[in-house]
Design a protein around this motif. Structure first.
Motif, mmCIF file in Angstrom:
data_model
loop_
_atom_site.group_PDB
_atom_site.id
_atom_site.type_symbol
_atom_site.label_atom_id
_atom_site.label_comp_id
_atom_site.label_asym_id
_atom_site.label_seq_id
_atom_site.Cartn_x
_atom_site.Cartn_y
_atom_site.Cartn_z
ATOM 1 N N THR B 198 12.286 -36.595 -53.545
ATOM 2 C CA THR B 198 10.928 -36.086 -53.680
ATOM 3 C C THR B 198 9.930 -36.835 -52.813
ATOM 4 N N MET B 199 10.424 -37.730 -51.970
ATOM 5 C CA MET B 199 9.484 -38.521 -51.186
ATOM 6 C C MET B 199 9.250 -37.881 -49.824
ATOM 7 N N ALA B 200 8.100 -38.204 -49.215
ATOM 8 C CA ALA B 200 7.792 -37.659 -47.898
ATOM 9 C C ALA B 200 8.789 -38.185 -46.868
ATOM 10 N N PRO B 201 9.224 -37.353 -45.915
ATOM 11 C CA PRO B 201 10.242 -37.777 -44.949
ATOM 12 C C PRO B 201 9.828 -38.995 -44.134
ATOM 13 N N HIS B 203 8.162 -41.545 -45.126
ATOM 14 C CA HIS B 203 8.412 -42.757 -45.887
ATOM 15 C C HIS B 203 9.900 -43.077 -45.970
ATOM 16 N N THR B 204 10.732 -42.050 -46.211
ATOM 17 C CA THR B 204 12.168 -42.334 -46.296
ATOM 18 C C THR B 204 12.689 -42.865 -44.975
#
Lengths: 145, 483
Positions: B198-201, B203-204
């Protein structure tokens, strides 16, 4: 507040890397210690600087409210212990190198490299020089290149 | 059941403790260590059988709820790698009984070796990111201890360089773990896999970059591999075989677990970059090997080059790529450790590690030639040996993905690997010995023959029946993503 802490972390990490890149052995070890401190500070502020209360459940409560996050503090404790042990080892190793190699200059530490006899050809092992006498110092066999 | 999950770490740790207590009594210490490694082998086999039919085995320490407690999670990958560790550990410890470059016998050699094995098994079994960092640190300190046991100046030099470069890697890993916790609030692999979907790409990608950089330093990828050729060749042979086979593989396992499992939802840009890093690693590793004439230095550079192949397999990003990763890792561990042990046997039989000062082994000991050729040709990738299947699995994918530069690099590096192996063959086996009346002392070599023979038999069985390992690897990839 957390911006100040992150700038401090940045400066500490930079200072640590700069010290590790130095030519003196002991400065390198001190650089490792500074780098470890910087990383520990970074780990600590992952818990955010919102509440200074210790993570103890109050007398009539059932749930922990409004306290500092204890998990990053546990992580930092582990990291401090580990880097302390490694720092002790690194210091003793540095002192032993200074004693055995008669130098504290990292550029002089070429004992694990093949001996440079020619700028192009791979070097050949000749057992009569000081470097190799030191290299085969304590044991009579093993590492006979 | 609980005992079985914690056993891969507990048994070597207990053995390390008991061998420390008996460090003044070498025979007793050897017996305890032997019992320890045999127990680990039995436990590893039991774990493999247990995991093969069912779900991953999990255990949360302290009976805490799952996202909060430290979890050990043994799935197919972990069980296979623990078994491989136990096998290489037993071969290495068996080799220690022989008289082949196993000096010096310090009283603390066995405790540190078992501590190392405990750390490796712990890293393979853990299901928590911070716990993985802790096992990397245990690995580091045990490895450093093993470097300095001989008290030679070149070992101190090697240990210092290993320390600084690897410590930088573990501190980077700690930064990565801290950042992951800061952004997701989780450290458990399963919880992280969920949270990262569910995290923004953007950030990942940041998180995965920091973690992967740290693991690449650990596994010896370009341009972070300098600690490996600077340090590995100063070790005594059985320790070197253990290091060569297993230490870089822990780094690779970590890359595999993060890129393939936990961060599977990250964007493919990092797979692309990892592919190019892998190509550079392959090329620089094998070029370094082509330059040297000391067998240990040659083989140390080959570790780097083969790590490049495994990283290429991870970079492929699909299920076939991950299957190839596991197969290549298993093949490479056995072949590489075997080659280092055989190099020690060659040293004993010809009197040197430097290829220019030895020779004549084909005439005096023709069976050693066959013993050398099997892992050497497997490393190159000659059919029907295991290296051929491993490289075939990777190259099938690179061709299918139309990655022509990667394919040509992999094939070219295979050619240069063959140059290296043929160089060792011609110098050590084919040409006559420079000293005309060289008579080797062949006493106390039986444990060495048994250890290398065992590893060669394992390589041969993987070579002649690769389907078993490939099917297992395919099953392992399905449980990679958690639970």
């Amino acid at each position: 507040m957390i911006w100040i802490v992150s700038i401090v972390v940045w400066v500490t990490l930079t200072a640590g890397v700069y010290a590790i890149l130095s030519r003196d052995i002991l400065r390198t070890v001190i650089g490792m210690a500074i780098l470890g401190s910087g990383v520990n500070l970074l780990l600590f502020v992952t818990g955010r600087l919102s509440s200074p209360l210790p993570p103890i459940v109050q007398t009539e409560e059932l749930v922990l409210r409004d306290a500092a996050n204890p998990l990053p503090q546990a992580l930092v404790l582990t990291a401090i212990v580990i880097s302390f042990a490694l720092l002790c080892f690194a210091l003793v190793l540095a002192l032993r190198i200074i004693r055995d190699a008669d130098t504290d200059d990292i550029q002089e530490l070429r004992y694990a490299e093949p001996k440079q006899t020619d700028s192009m050809m791979p070097s050949y092992y000749e057992p009569e020089t000081m470097q190799d006498r030191k290299a085969s110092g304590h044991s009579s066999e093993g590492n006979k290149v | 059941m609980t005992g079985l999950i914690i056993a891969p770490v507990l048994i070597p740790l207990t053995t390390a403790v008991f061998t420390t207590f008996t460090y003044r009594h070498p025979k007793f210490q050897s017996t305890l260590s032997f019992m320890g490694i045999v127990s680990l082998l039995i436990i590893a086999l039991l774990l493999l059988i247990q995991v093969m039919d069912g779900n991953p085995l999990t255990l949360v320490f302290g009976a805490w709820a799952v996202p909060f407690g430290v979890q050990f999670r043994i799935d197919h990958t972990s069980a296979l790698l623990v078994l491989v560790t136990a096998l290489i550990g037993s071969a290495s410890l068996l080799f220690l009984y022989s008289d082949t470059d196993s000096k010096p016998r310090h009283g603390l050699l066995l405790p540190l070796l078992h501590g190392l094995i405990a750390a490796i098994c712990g890293a393979f079994c853990t299901g928590d990111l911070f716990n993985l960092y802790v096992w990397f640190e245990v690995l580091l300190i045990c490895a450093l201890g093993l470097f300095v046991l001989g008290e030679r100046i070149d070992q101190y030099d090697a240990a210092f360089k290993y320390l600084i470069l690897n410590l930088f890697g573990t501190l980077l890993l700690l930064i990565g773990v801290g950042t992951v916790y800061a952004m997701t609030g989780h450290l458990n692999f399963n919880a992280l896999t969920q949270a990262l979907t569910t995290m923004a790409p953007f950030h990942t990608v940041i998180l995965l970059t920091i973690l992967t950089l740290a693991f690449l330093i650990k596994c010896g990828a370009f341009p972070f591999f300098q600690w490996l050729p600077a340090s590995y060749h100063t070790l005594p042979a059985p320790v070197l075989a253990l290091f060569a086979g297993l230490l870089t593989k822990v780094g690779i396992y970590a890359v595999f677990r993060t890129m393939g499992g936990v961060f599977a939802s990250a964007t493919p840009i990092l797979s692309e970059i990892l592919g190019w890093i892998a190509c550079a690693t392959m090329v620089f590793g094998v070029l370094g090997a082509a330059y040297h004439w000391d067998m240990r230095r040659i083989l140390a550079f080959h570790i780097i080059s083969q790590v490049g192949y495994i990283l290429l397999a991870i970079a492929l990003g699909n299920e076939a790529g991950y299957t190839a990763t596991l197969f290549y890792t298993v093949h490479h561990v056995f072949v590489k450790s075997n080659l280092f042990l055989i190099a020690a046997i060659i040293y004993r039989l010809t009197g040197g590690y430097d290829l220019r000062s030895i020779g004549g082994l084909y005439v005096s000991f023709p069976w050693v030639a066959i013993l050398f050729l099997i892992p050497a040709l497997s490393l190159v990738g000659i059919p029907p040996l295991s290296g051929f299947w491993a490289k075939l699995l990777i190259l099938k994918q690179t061709i299918a993905m139309e990655r022509n530069v990667w394919t040509i690099t992999a094939l070219f590096v295979s050619l240069l690997t063959m140059y290296s192996m043929v160089k060792i063959w011609m110098e050590a086996f084919w040409k006559p010995h420079p000293v005309a009346e060289w008579k080797p002392n062949t006493s106390r070599l039986t444990p060495a023959w048994i250890a290398t023979g065992m590893l060669t038999l394992i390589t041969l069985s993987i070579s002649l029946n690769p389907e078993f390992v490939i099917a297992y690897a395919q099953q392992a990839v399905t449980t990679l993503r958690g639970y």
